[in-house]
Every structure is written in C-alpha cells, then in structure tokens.
Write an enzyme that holds these catalytic residues in place. Structure first.
Site, PDB file in Angstrom:
ATOM      1  N   LYS A   1       0.826  -1.218   0.000  1.00  0.00           N
ATOM      2  CA  LYS A   1       0.000   0.000   0.000  1.00  0.00           C
ATOM      3  C   LYS A   1       0.857   1.264   0.000  1.00  0.00           C
ATOM      4  O   LYS A   1       0.499   2.254  -0.623  1.00  0.00           O
ATOM      5  CB  LYS A   1      -0.948   0.009   1.208  1.00  0.00           C
ATOM      6  CG  LYS A   1      -2.038  -1.054   1.105  1.00  0.00           C
ATOM      7  CD  LYS A   1      -3.297  -0.640   1.802  1.00  0.00           C
ATOM      8  CE  LYS A   1      -4.338  -1.733   1.839  1.00  0.00           C
ATOM      9  NZ  LYS A   1      -5.134  -1.928   0.665  1.00  0.00           N
TER      10      LYS A   1
ATOM     11  N   LYS B   1      -4.485  -8.650  -5.543  1.00  0.00           N
ATOM     12  CA  LYS B   1      -5.788  -8.896  -4.901  1.00  0.00           C
ATOM     13  C   LYS B   1      -6.851  -7.932  -5.425  1.00  0.00           C
ATOM     14  O   LYS B   1      -6.541  -6.771  -5.679  1.00  0.00           O
ATOM     15  CB  LYS B   1      -5.602  -8.688  -3.391  1.00  0.00           C
ATOM     16  CG  LYS B   1      -6.781  -9.085  -2.555  1.00  0.00           C
ATOM     17  CD  LYS B   1      -6.594  -8.691  -1.099  1.00  0.00           C
ATOM     18  CE  LYS B   1      -7.039  -7.277  -0.835  1.00  0.00           C
ATOM     19  NZ  LYS B   1      -7.466  -6.987   0.525  1.00  0.00           N
TER      20      LYS B   1
ATOM     21  N   LYS C   1     -11.067  -2.728  -3.234  1.00  0.00           N
ATOM     22  CA  LYS C   1     -12.060  -1.689  -3.545  1.00  0.00           C
ATOM     23  C   LYS C   1     -11.436  -0.337  -3.849  1.00  0.00           C
ATOM     24  O   LYS C   1     -12.084   0.525  -4.428  1.00  0.00           O
ATOM     25  CB  LYS C   1     -13.087  -1.566  -2.418  1.00  0.00           C
ATOM     26  CG  LYS C   1     -12.523  -1.359  -1.027  1.00  0.00           C
ATOM     27  CD  LYS C   1     -13.663  -1.236  -0.021  1.00  0.00           C
ATOM     28  CE  LYS C   1     -13.632  -2.275   1.064  1.00  0.00           C
ATOM     29  NZ  LYS C   1     -12.467  -2.249   1.934  1.00  0.00           N
TER      30      LYS C   1
HETATM   31  N1  AQP Z   1     -10.004  -9.820  -2.846  1.00  0.00           N
HETATM   32  C1  AQP Z   1     -10.330 -10.378  -1.707  1.00  0.00           C
HETATM   33  N2  AQP Z   1     -10.393 -11.719  -1.591  1.00  0.00           N
HETATM   34  C2  AQP Z   1     -10.738 -12.316  -0.414  1.00  0.00           C
HETATM   35  N3  AQP Z   1     -11.050 -11.632   0.702  1.00  0.00           N
HETATM   36  C3  AQP Z   1     -10.998 -10.291   0.631  1.00  0.00           C
HETATM   37  N4  AQP Z   1     -11.238  -9.343   1.548  1.00  0.00           N
HETATM   38  C4  AQP Z   1     -11.059  -8.117   0.963  1.00  0.00           C
HETATM   39  N5  AQP Z   1     -10.705  -8.248  -0.313  1.00  0.00           N
HETATM   40  C5  AQP Z   1     -10.650  -9.588  -0.555  1.00  0.00           C
HETATM   41  C6  AQP Z   1     -11.639  -9.619   2.918  1.00  0.00           C
HETATM   42  O1  AQP Z   1     -12.770  -8.799   3.228  1.00  0.00           O
HETATM   43  C7  AQP Z   1     -12.715  -8.442   4.609  1.00  0.00           C
HETATM   44  C8  AQP Z   1     -12.871  -6.970   4.737  1.00  0.00           C
HETATM   45  O2  AQP Z   1     -11.734  -6.359   4.160  1.00  0.00           O
HETATM   46  P1  AQP Z   1     -11.455  -4.837   4.263  1.00  0.00           P
HETATM   47  O3  AQP Z   1     -12.330  -4.164   3.311  1.00  0.00           O
HETATM   48  O4  AQP Z   1     -11.583  -4.395   5.658  1.00  0.00           O
HETATM   49  O5  AQP Z   1      -9.926  -4.679   3.946  1.00  0.00           O
HETATM   50  P2  AQP Z   1      -9.072  -5.005   2.715  1.00  0.00           P
HETATM   51  O6  AQP Z   1      -8.714  -6.468   2.731  1.00  0.00           O
HETATM   52  O7  AQP Z   1      -7.921  -4.063   2.732  1.00  0.00           O
HETATM   53  O8  AQP Z   1     -10.031  -4.727   1.501  1.00  0.00           O
HETATM   54  P3  AQP Z   1      -9.701  -3.983   0.184  1.00  0.00           P
HETATM   55  O9  AQP Z   1     -10.903  -4.104  -0.689  1.00  0.00           O
HETATM   56  O10 AQP Z   1      -8.396  -4.458  -0.383  1.00  0.00           O
HETATM   57  O11 AQP Z   1      -9.621  -2.501   0.658  1.00  0.00           O
HETATM   58  P4  AQP Z   1      -8.539  -1.415   0.295  1.00  0.00           P
HETATM   59  O12 AQP Z   1      -8.470  -1.366  -1.186  1.00  0.00           O
HETATM   60  O13 AQP Z   1      -9.015  -0.157   0.902  1.00  0.00           O
HETATM   61  O14 AQP Z   1      -7.294  -1.888   0.959  1.00  0.00           O
HETATM   62  C9  AQP Z   1     -11.395  -8.943   5.159  1.00  0.00           C
HETATM   63  O15 AQP Z   1     -11.635 -10.148   5.865  1.00  0.00           O
HETATM   64  C10 AQP Z   1     -10.565  -9.176   3.919  1.00  0.00           C
HETATM   65  O16 AQP Z   1      -9.594 -10.184   4.125  1.00  0.00           O
END
Ligand code: AQP
Length: 326
Positions: free
Chosen positions: A111, A194, A197
C-alpha cells in the site's frame, strides 16, 4: 461460547472480493457463536476521504451486513469510531510492537508503494496495531479474514505473547479462520494482485454495480491465450474466474471445468457475468430497502456500540490497571 470478531474498512464500495472472501459466510456463525462485526472506519483514515462519502459508505456496509443476513439480535454490529476503546488500546499496543515487525508487513509495503510519498503516513504503518487492538479488546477466539490479513493476525499473536509475558494473562491469542469460499479473489485485470475496492474500476466488481457493468467487466476480464477453462497455476486469471464462478454458484471447480471443456472463454465469461449479475441484482433489491431506513441503522449501531463498549471498556480497564495508568 466461541467469540468471533471481524471488520470491514469503508475505504470504497464493497467488492465481490469482500463478499466471497468474508461476508458471505458471516451470518452462519451467529447461530452458534458470539459474533462481533464492525465497520472499521478508523482504518479508512489512512487515505484521504470525502467526509460525506465516508459516512455513506459506513452506512452502506451496515446495510450490506443486514442484507447478507447478519441479524442484529444475534450478532453485535457496530462502528469502530463509536467504541472509544479501539483508539486507546491501539496507542498502548504500539508500545509492545517492534518496528522490525511492522517493517515486515507485506500489506504496508504494497500500500505504501502505491500511495507514493504523500500517502505514506504513520497511520498506514500502524494499521496492524489498531487491528490487533480491534480483536484483542474482545478476547476474540476466531477472526474470519481473507488470507491477505493472516500476517496481521500473526503480529497480533506476537503482541499477546509479549504483553502477557510481562503482565500475566491479559489477552487471548486470536486465530484466523479462512474463507472456504474464496481465500483470495484476484483483480480482473491483474491476477497477481488482490481485488481491492480502492483499485481501478475495471479491476473489481462492486456489490452495487449494474447488470450491464458486471457483464461488461467479466467480458473484459483478462485471461490468456490457452483458451481452456482450467484451474492451474499457469492460468491464474482463468483460475480466479473459476473461483468466482464456484463462489457464486456453489458448484465445485472441477464440475465447472467439465462444463466448459469444449467451449472457449467467450461462453464461460458470458455465463459468469450473467450468474453474478443475477445474484447481485437480487441482493441489491434488499440492500436498497435496508439502506433507505437510516434511523433504523442508527438504532442498530447505537445498541451495537453500547454492547461492544461494555466488553471493550472492561478489557481496557484491566490493561490500564496493569500498566499503572489512572
Ligand atoms: N479480494 C479479496 N479476496 C478475499 N477476501 C478479501 N477481503 C477483501 N478483499 C478480498 C476480505 O474482506 C474483509 C474486509 O476487508 P477490508 O475491506 O476491511 O480490507 P481489505 O482487505 O484491505 O479490503 P480492500 O478491498 O483491499 O480494501 P482497500 O483497497 O481499501 O485496501 C477482510 O476479511 C478481507 O480479508
């Protein structure tokens, strides 16, 4: 009773990665376990947000939880910033976290390199400590996460061992429970990264995307030149699409492979788009109704914050007492 704690960051609209990797199964646990699900809005501060958007996305996540059958009479649903102990425990735990440990966090490396110099704030660096506090406050036994978060939970366990060895048993070691549906859903335009969002629009499918957008995104999803629907390490993009197909239908991957044995990617991707659009379309109808009643959402959140604070404040008092903090 086993206690489950998990959060979602309102850093953008929810994707099918959040859905398949985490939220799809959250309602199942609530019948036999004590579940705490929260909107991790303090975690969202590591990037700059429009305040109106942040507030709206926070309510959106609550509405999605309800849409996905998380029942507030069984699970505790709350917003992180409404339970003050989270911020306070994070500061305390910072003092039991080594720089070397934070330097190893792959999510930070990823990040921070994407954020560039202007986005590399201390919050991004300390994020795993706040996350440790999120689960340690509640004596969580299980933390359902996607596999990208497993390293953060290892850090939480290190902190527990370190703190407990000095002050006696205070925190419980949490263990991650990985999704059986999809441990990691990958980006549609880059299968080595991955689905997130906060990435570009064609890399993800949002839970609130329109039917047309969903079908178009799957049609455009990268594949490869082999033109065979197979789940293999040599075909990461197609394997990712198979994971999504299986996650949305419950059909085992080998049966999907067999179904498309004699057809190319075109039919497979078209069907996948239709399947996802159909399911999300149904969910969106419920979501729109739930989301419209903000007073009800606030009521649920007030009750949730009260219940969560009762537990979190007790743990925080125990910690402060041990440390000699008044
Ligand atoms: N691509 C993914 N595959 C499987 N699990 C995922 N999770 C997120 N993306 C995937 C799981 O969703 C839960 C909530 O995640 P989060 O939104 O709190 O954090 P994150 O993993 O950082 O999600 P993003 O979408 O990648 O957000 P940004 O882009 O802001 O960093 C968690 O259990 C996560 O593992």
């Amino acid at each position: 009773m086993i206690r489950v704690v998990s959060g979602i960051k309102p850093s953008g609209d929810l994707t099918i990665g959040n859905y398949l990797g985490a939220m799809i199964r959250w309602h199942e646990a609530q019948y036999e376990k004590d579940c705490f699900y929260f909107v991790a809005n303090l975690h969202a501060l590591t990037t700059r947000n429009n305040p109106v958007d942040l507030r709206n996305r926070t309510y959106d996540i609550v509405a999605w939880l309800l849409t996905l059958n998380v029942d507030p009479s069984k699970s505790t649903i709350f917003v992180q910033s409404q339970v003050k102990a989270h911020s306070e425990i994070a500061w305390i735990l910072n003092n039991y976290t080594m720089l070397g440990e934070l330097n190893k966090m792959t999510q930070f490396k990823d990040k921070s390199s994407k954020a560039g110099k202007d986005g590399q704030n201390a919050g991004l660096y300390n994020y795993p400590v706040l996350m440790a506090g999120d689960v340690l406050l509640y004596d969580a036994d299980e933390v359902p996460v996607g596999d990208d978060q497993v390293q953060h939970l290892e850090l939480a366990r290190n902190i527990v061992v370190r703190f407990n060895s000095i002050y006696g048993k205070t925190f419980k070691e949490p263990k991650p429970t990985l999704s059986v549906t999809a441990k990691r859903v990958m980006s549609l335009n880059n299968p080595s990264s991955k689905m997130s969002k906060s990435e570009s629009n064609d890399s993800f499918v949002l839970l609130r995307d329109s039917r047309e957008a969903i079908i178009k995104k799957f049609k455009r999803a990268v594949t490869d030149s082999m033109n065979r629907v197979k789940f293999t390490p040599e075909q990461p993009a197609v394997s990712n699409l198979l994971t999504i197909y299986s996650g949305f239908t419950g059909i085992p991957v080998n049966e999907i492979e067999a179904k498309y044995e004699n057809s190319g990617y075109g039919a497979f991707k078209t069907d996948l788009g239709e399947i996802v659009a159909e399911k999300l379309g149904e969910l969106q109808l419920t979501f729109n109704n739930v989301r419209a009643d903000v007073d009800k959402l606030d009521l649920i959140l007030n009750e949730g914050a009260e219940k969560a604070s009762e537990i979190a404040d007790k743990k925080l008092s125990e910690v402060k007492n041990k440390l000699g903090l008044l």
